[in-house]
Scaffold this active site. Structure first.
Site, PDB file in Angstrom:
ATOM      1  N   SER A  38       0.810  -1.226   0.000  1.00 22.13           N
ATOM      2  CA  SER A  38       0.000   0.000   0.000  1.00 22.13           C
ATOM      3  C   SER A  38       0.843   1.277   0.000  1.00 22.13           C
ATOM      4  O   SER A  38       0.536   2.210  -0.761  1.00 22.13           O
ATOM      5  CB  SER A  38      -0.960  -0.006   1.185  1.00 22.13           C
ATOM      6  OG  SER A  38      -1.906  -1.029   1.027  1.00 22.13           O
ATOM      7  N   ASP A  51     -12.541  -3.435  -1.522  1.00 23.03           N
ATOM      8  CA  ASP A  51     -11.924  -4.638  -2.107  1.00 23.03           C
ATOM      9  C   ASP A  51     -12.743  -5.208  -3.271  1.00 23.03           C
ATOM     10  O   ASP A  51     -12.215  -5.458  -4.356  1.00 23.03           O
ATOM     11  CB  ASP A  51     -11.755  -5.719  -1.033  1.00 23.03           C
ATOM     12  CG  ASP A  51     -10.579  -5.454  -0.119  1.00 23.03           C
ATOM     13  OD1 ASP A  51      -9.575  -4.896  -0.577  1.00 23.03           O
ATOM     14  OD2 ASP A  51     -10.673  -5.815   1.068  1.00 23.03           O
ATOM     15  N   ASN A  94     -16.654 -23.891  -2.145  1.00 19.58           N
ATOM     16  CA  ASN A  94     -15.702 -23.788  -1.028  1.00 19.58           C
ATOM     17  C   ASN A  94     -15.534 -25.112  -0.310  1.00 19.58           C
ATOM     18  O   ASN A  94     -16.460 -25.919  -0.234  1.00 19.58           O
ATOM     19  CB  ASN A  94     -16.181 -22.731  -0.028  1.00 19.58           C
ATOM     20  CG  ASN A  94     -15.110 -22.354   0.970  1.00 19.58           C
ATOM     21  OD1 ASN A  94     -14.000 -21.984   0.570  1.00 19.58           O
ATOM     22  ND2 ASN A  94     -15.403 -22.447   2.254  1.00 19.58           N
ATOM     23  N   ALA A 111     -14.652 -18.776   0.139  1.00 16.31           N
ATOM     24  CA  ALA A 111     -15.758 -18.117   0.844  1.00 16.31           C
ATOM     25  C   ALA A 111     -15.234 -17.332   2.043  1.00 16.31           C
ATOM     26  O   ALA A 111     -15.974 -17.063   2.986  1.00 16.31           O
ATOM     27  CB  ALA A 111     -16.782 -19.157   1.294  1.00 16.31           C
ATOM     28  N   GLY A 112     -13.949 -16.955   1.998  1.00 10.87           N
ATOM     29  CA  GLY A 112     -13.358 -16.165   3.069  1.00 10.87           C
ATOM     30  C   GLY A 112     -13.635 -14.680   2.868  1.00 10.87           C
ATOM     31  O   GLY A 112     -14.533 -14.295   2.104  1.00 10.87           O
ATOM     32  N   GLU A 149     -22.204 -21.404   2.439  1.00 16.58           N
ATOM     33  CA  GLU A 149     -23.609 -20.990   2.653  1.00 16.58           C
ATOM     34  C   GLU A 149     -23.688 -19.567   3.173  1.00 16.58           C
ATOM     35  O   GLU A 149     -24.495 -18.763   2.699  1.00 16.58           O
ATOM     36  CB  GLU A 149     -24.302 -21.956   3.625  1.00 16.58           C
ATOM     37  CG  GLU A 149     -24.764 -23.233   2.952  1.00 16.58           C
ATOM     38  CD  GLU A 149     -25.127 -24.316   3.951  1.00 16.58           C
ATOM     39  OE1 GLU A 149     -25.528 -23.966   5.077  1.00 16.58           O
ATOM     40  OE2 GLU A 149     -24.975 -25.495   3.597  1.00 16.58           O
ATOM     41  N   TYR A 175      -1.666 -12.741  -5.828  1.00 16.07           N
ATOM     42  CA  TYR A 175      -0.732 -12.033  -6.715  1.00 16.07           C
ATOM     43  C   TYR A 175       0.729 -12.301  -6.344  1.00 16.07           C
ATOM     44  O   TYR A 175       1.641 -11.630  -6.820  1.00 16.07           O
ATOM     45  CB  TYR A 175      -1.023 -10.524  -6.749  1.00 16.07           C
ATOM     46  CG  TYR A 175      -1.006  -9.859  -5.400  1.00 16.07           C
ATOM     47  CD1 TYR A 175       0.182  -9.430  -4.824  1.00 16.07           C
ATOM     48  CD2 TYR A 175      -2.187  -9.676  -4.695  1.00 16.07           C
ATOM     49  CE1 TYR A 175       0.197  -8.833  -3.582  1.00 16.07           C
ATOM     50  CE2 TYR A 175      -2.187  -9.081  -3.449  1.00 16.07           C
ATOM     51  CZ  TYR A 175      -0.985  -8.662  -2.899  1.00 16.07           C
ATOM     52  OH  TYR A 175      -0.976  -8.083  -1.656  1.00 16.07           O
ATOM     53  N   LYS A 200     -10.314  -5.140  10.386  1.00 15.16           N
ATOM     54  CA  LYS A 200     -11.391  -4.658   9.514  1.00 15.16           C
ATOM     55  C   LYS A 200     -12.759  -4.671  10.194  1.00 15.16           C
ATOM     56  O   LYS A 200     -13.583  -3.788   9.950  1.00 15.16           O
ATOM     57  CB  LYS A 200     -11.453  -5.504   8.233  1.00 15.16           C
ATOM     58  CG  LYS A 200     -10.293  -5.243   7.280  1.00 15.16           C
ATOM     59  CD  LYS A 200     -10.424  -6.100   6.032  1.00 15.16           C
ATOM     60  CE  LYS A 200      -9.424  -5.681   4.972  1.00 15.16           C
ATOM     61  NZ  LYS A 200      -9.627  -6.373   3.700  1.00 15.16           N
ATOM     62  N   ASN A 231     -12.233  -1.481   4.875  1.00 20.13           N
ATOM     63  CA  ASN A 231     -10.789  -1.392   4.604  1.00 20.13           C
ATOM     64  C   ASN A 231     -10.372   0.056   4.394  1.00 20.13           C
ATOM     65  O   ASN A 231      -9.204   0.321   4.115  1.00 20.13           O
ATOM     66  CB  ASN A 231     -10.394  -2.241   3.391  1.00 20.13           C
ATOM     67  CG  ASN A 231     -10.821  -1.638   2.073  1.00 20.13           C
ATOM     68  OD1 ASN A 231     -11.739  -0.806   2.038  1.00 20.13           O
ATOM     69  ND2 ASN A 231     -10.181  -2.024   0.991  1.00 20.13           N
ATOM     70  N   ALA A 253     -12.037 -12.241   1.344  1.00 20.90           N
ATOM     71  CA  ALA A 253     -11.900 -11.698  -0.010  1.00 20.90           C
ATOM     72  C   ALA A 253     -13.043 -12.169  -0.900  1.00 20.90           C
ATOM     73  O   ALA A 253     -13.628 -11.382  -1.658  1.00 20.90           O
ATOM     74  CB  ALA A 253     -10.557 -12.118  -0.594  1.00 20.90           C
TER      75      ALA A 253
HETATM   76  P1  NAP Z   1      -9.423 -16.177   4.219  1.00 25.30           P
HETATM   77  O1  NAP Z   1     -10.507 -15.327   4.774  1.00 25.30           O
HETATM   78  O2  NAP Z   1      -8.502 -16.860   5.165  1.00 25.30           O
HETATM   79  O3  NAP Z   1     -10.118 -17.280   3.281  1.00 25.30           O
HETATM   80  C1  NAP Z   1      -9.348 -18.305   2.700  1.00 25.30           C
HETATM   81  C2  NAP Z   1     -10.203 -19.116   1.736  1.00 25.30           C
HETATM   82  O4  NAP Z   1      -9.358 -20.068   1.089  1.00 25.30           O
HETATM   83  C3  NAP Z   1     -11.328 -19.911   2.400  1.00 25.30           C
HETATM   84  O5  NAP Z   1     -12.412 -19.996   1.527  1.00 25.30           O
HETATM   85  C4  NAP Z   1     -10.660 -21.275   2.591  1.00 25.30           C
HETATM   86  O6  NAP Z   1     -11.600 -22.324   2.637  1.00 25.30           O
HETATM   87  C5  NAP Z   1      -9.857 -21.382   1.326  1.00 25.30           C
HETATM   88  N1  NAP Z   1      -8.728 -22.294   1.482  1.00 25.30           N
HETATM   89  C6  NAP Z   1      -7.553 -22.035   2.101  1.00 25.30           C
HETATM   90  N2  NAP Z   1      -6.756 -23.110   2.028  1.00 25.30           N
HETATM   91  C7  NAP Z   1      -7.447 -24.072   1.354  1.00 25.30           C
HETATM   92  C8  NAP Z   1      -7.152 -25.408   0.941  1.00 25.30           C
HETATM   93  N3  NAP Z   1      -5.965 -25.956   1.216  1.00 25.30           N
HETATM   94  N4  NAP Z   1      -8.073 -26.077   0.242  1.00 25.30           N
HETATM   95  C9  NAP Z   1      -9.260 -25.513  -0.057  1.00 25.30           C
HETATM   96  N5  NAP Z   1      -9.612 -24.264   0.311  1.00 25.30           N
HETATM   97  C10 NAP Z   1      -8.705 -23.541   1.001  1.00 25.30           C
HETATM   98  O7  NAP Z   1      -8.478 -15.347   3.249  1.00 25.30           O
HETATM   99  P2  NAP Z   1      -8.891 -14.085   2.350  1.00 25.30           P
HETATM  100  O8  NAP Z   1      -8.630 -12.836   3.105  1.00 25.30           O
HETATM  101  O9  NAP Z   1     -10.266 -14.323   1.820  1.00 25.30           O
HETATM  102  O10 NAP Z   1      -7.810 -14.145   1.182  1.00 25.30           O
HETATM  103  C11 NAP Z   1      -7.850 -15.151   0.181  1.00 25.30           C
HETATM  104  C12 NAP Z   1      -6.756 -14.880  -0.845  1.00 25.30           C
HETATM  105  O11 NAP Z   1      -7.044 -13.664  -1.549  1.00 25.30           O
HETATM  106  C13 NAP Z   1      -5.375 -14.688  -0.232  1.00 25.30           C
HETATM  107  O12 NAP Z   1      -4.414 -15.318  -1.051  1.00 25.30           O
HETATM  108  C14 NAP Z   1      -5.153 -13.190  -0.258  1.00 25.30           C
HETATM  109  O13 NAP Z   1      -3.795 -12.827  -0.357  1.00 25.30           O
HETATM  110  C15 NAP Z   1      -5.909 -12.827  -1.539  1.00 25.30           C
HETATM  111  N6  NAP Z   1      -6.384 -11.442  -1.545  1.00 25.30           N
HETATM  112  C16 NAP Z   1      -6.013 -10.671  -2.593  1.00 25.30           C
HETATM  113  C17 NAP Z   1      -6.456  -9.371  -2.683  1.00 25.30           C
HETATM  114  C18 NAP Z   1      -6.069  -8.528  -3.852  1.00 25.30           C
HETATM  115  O14 NAP Z   1      -6.199  -7.298  -3.785  1.00 25.30           O
HETATM  116  N7  NAP Z   1      -5.627  -9.126  -4.946  1.00 25.30           N
HETATM  117  C19 NAP Z   1      -7.276  -8.841  -1.665  1.00 25.30           C
HETATM  118  C20 NAP Z   1      -7.640  -9.669  -0.605  1.00 25.30           C
HETATM  119  C21 NAP Z   1      -7.176 -10.975  -0.554  1.00 25.30           C
HETATM  120  P3  NAP Z   1     -12.305 -22.792   4.024  1.00 25.30           P
HETATM  121  O15 NAP Z   1     -13.476 -21.880   4.238  1.00 25.30           O
HETATM  122  O16 NAP Z   1     -12.681 -24.189   3.781  1.00 25.30           O
HETATM  123  O17 NAP Z   1     -11.251 -22.619   5.105  1.00 25.30           O
END
Ligand code: NAP
Length: 279
Positions: A22, A108, A156, A133-134, A163, A217, A71, A92, A136
């Site tokens: 950032s 986001d 997911n 489904a996290g 859900e 990324y 957040k 954010n 992001a």
């Molecule tokens: P998060 O809230 O921790 O969510 C992670 C997600 O990935 C959940 O749906 C999780 O599934 C799934 N997951 C993780 N490991 C897994 C595995 N081994 N097998 C299957 N599913 C798996 O993380 P987040 O904040 O949403 O971020 C997700 C990604 O987006 C990260 O890599 C982050 O760096 C990226 N991101 C990028 C930007 C951007 O600007 N480009 C912005 C935000 C985030 P479960 O629900 O089953 O645990």
């Protein structure tokens, strides 16, 4: 422009925050536009999240970017929020208004949609499969629905999380990997592929005609994007979302749209520098 006593301050708070792109993105745009602003990263431990907004008020920080783990607690503390932040219970971006009140936004998801638009993809009427489904994924689902996607299938590992995420939008539903094949757009919003070459889905589900977007990324060219390109799909990398959500933050803070290409070039250069130095 060198900071002076009247320079306005914007900051990102989070933990960890020392690897955040950032400052690079925002300062590149401030320098290019000549805006008398400076952007810094402030590490704030999880236990201190409830004190962040007091610090903003006391220090007169004009623009705040908020990342993990703050957040939600910041969303609960601002005076009002935009519709995306209200739906997600997460912000954010914080703006300190002239009357001292604090406004929270979530850029986001809108940044993700803007990155698709910049790549020539209009999501109106499209069918989208979102992997993950996290946090992001949830922001992306809300933004896709707001931008007019016809259908969003949420795929997911943990069904209960799928859900909850699908409940965020009327056009969203829980899906399976079979939903990838007929979709117009496939989005990886899981953390699979971050820092490695793991794939979030069977590559044979990808086909020409797909737009495949990865939120990951690091690396920029993920295994998913490489496999998608090999199969004739169009690809959109995750840096676009990061840059566009930052541009939307600057719009909230300054009222002006920064030069997105300057921000992207700065991010590309910083990632290349880190790759070369192992930073
Ligand atoms: P998060 O809230 O921790 O969510 C992670 C997600 O990935 C959940 O749906 C999780 O599934 C799934 N997951 C993780 N490991 C897994 C595995 N081994 N097998 C299957 N599913 C798996 O993380 P987040 O904040 O949403 O971020 C997700 C990604 O987006 C990260 O890599 C982050 O760096 C990226 N991101 C990028 C930007 C951007 O600007 N480009 C912005 C935000 C985030 P479960 O629900 O089953 O645990």
């Amino acid at each position: 422009m060198r900071p002076t006593a009247t320079t306005r301050v914007a900051a990102v708070v989070g933990d960890p925050v020392r690897h955040s792109l950032s400052p690079v993105l925002h300062n590149a745009a401030f320098v290019e536009s000549g805006a008398d602003w400076v952007f810094v990263a402030l590490e704030v431990a999880a236990d201190d999240g409830h004190r962040v907004l007091d610090a903003v008020r006391v220090l007169g920080v004009d623009g705040l970017a908020v990342t993990t783990p703050h957040k939600e607690i910041v969303a609960a503390g601002v005076d009002d929020v935009d519709p995306a932040a209200a739906a997600l219970g997460s912000v954010n971006t914080v703006v300190r208004r002239a009357d001292g009140s604090l406004f929270g936004a979530s850029t986001d998801g809108a940044g993700f949609v803007a990155s698709l638009t910049a790549a020539g993809v209009d999501v109106r009427g499209l069918v989208v499969a979102v992997l993950g489904a996290g946090a992001a994924a949830r922001s992306v689902i809300v933004a896709l629905a707001g931008a007019g996607a016809a259908e969003v299938a949420v795929v997911n590992r943990t069904p209960a999380a799928a859900e909850r995420a699908a409940d965020l939008a009327a056009v969203a539903r829980v899906g399976t990997f079979a939903d990838l094949v007929p979709a117009d757009v496939v989005v990886n919003a899981t953390s699979i592929g971050m820092g490695n070459t793991a794939m979030p889905c069977d590559p044979d589900l990808l086909r020409p005609g797909h737009v495949v977007a990865d939120l990951v990324y690091h690396p920029l060219h993920t295994a998913l994007l490489i496999e998608a390109e090999r199969r004739g799909a169009r690809v959109v990398d995750g840096l676009g979302m990061l840059v566009h959500q930052a541009a939307l933050q600057q719009r909230w803070w300054t009222g002006s749209d920064p030069d997105v290409s300057v921000m992207r070039a700065a991010a590309d250069a910083e990632l290349a520098r880190r790759a070369a130095t192992g930073a």
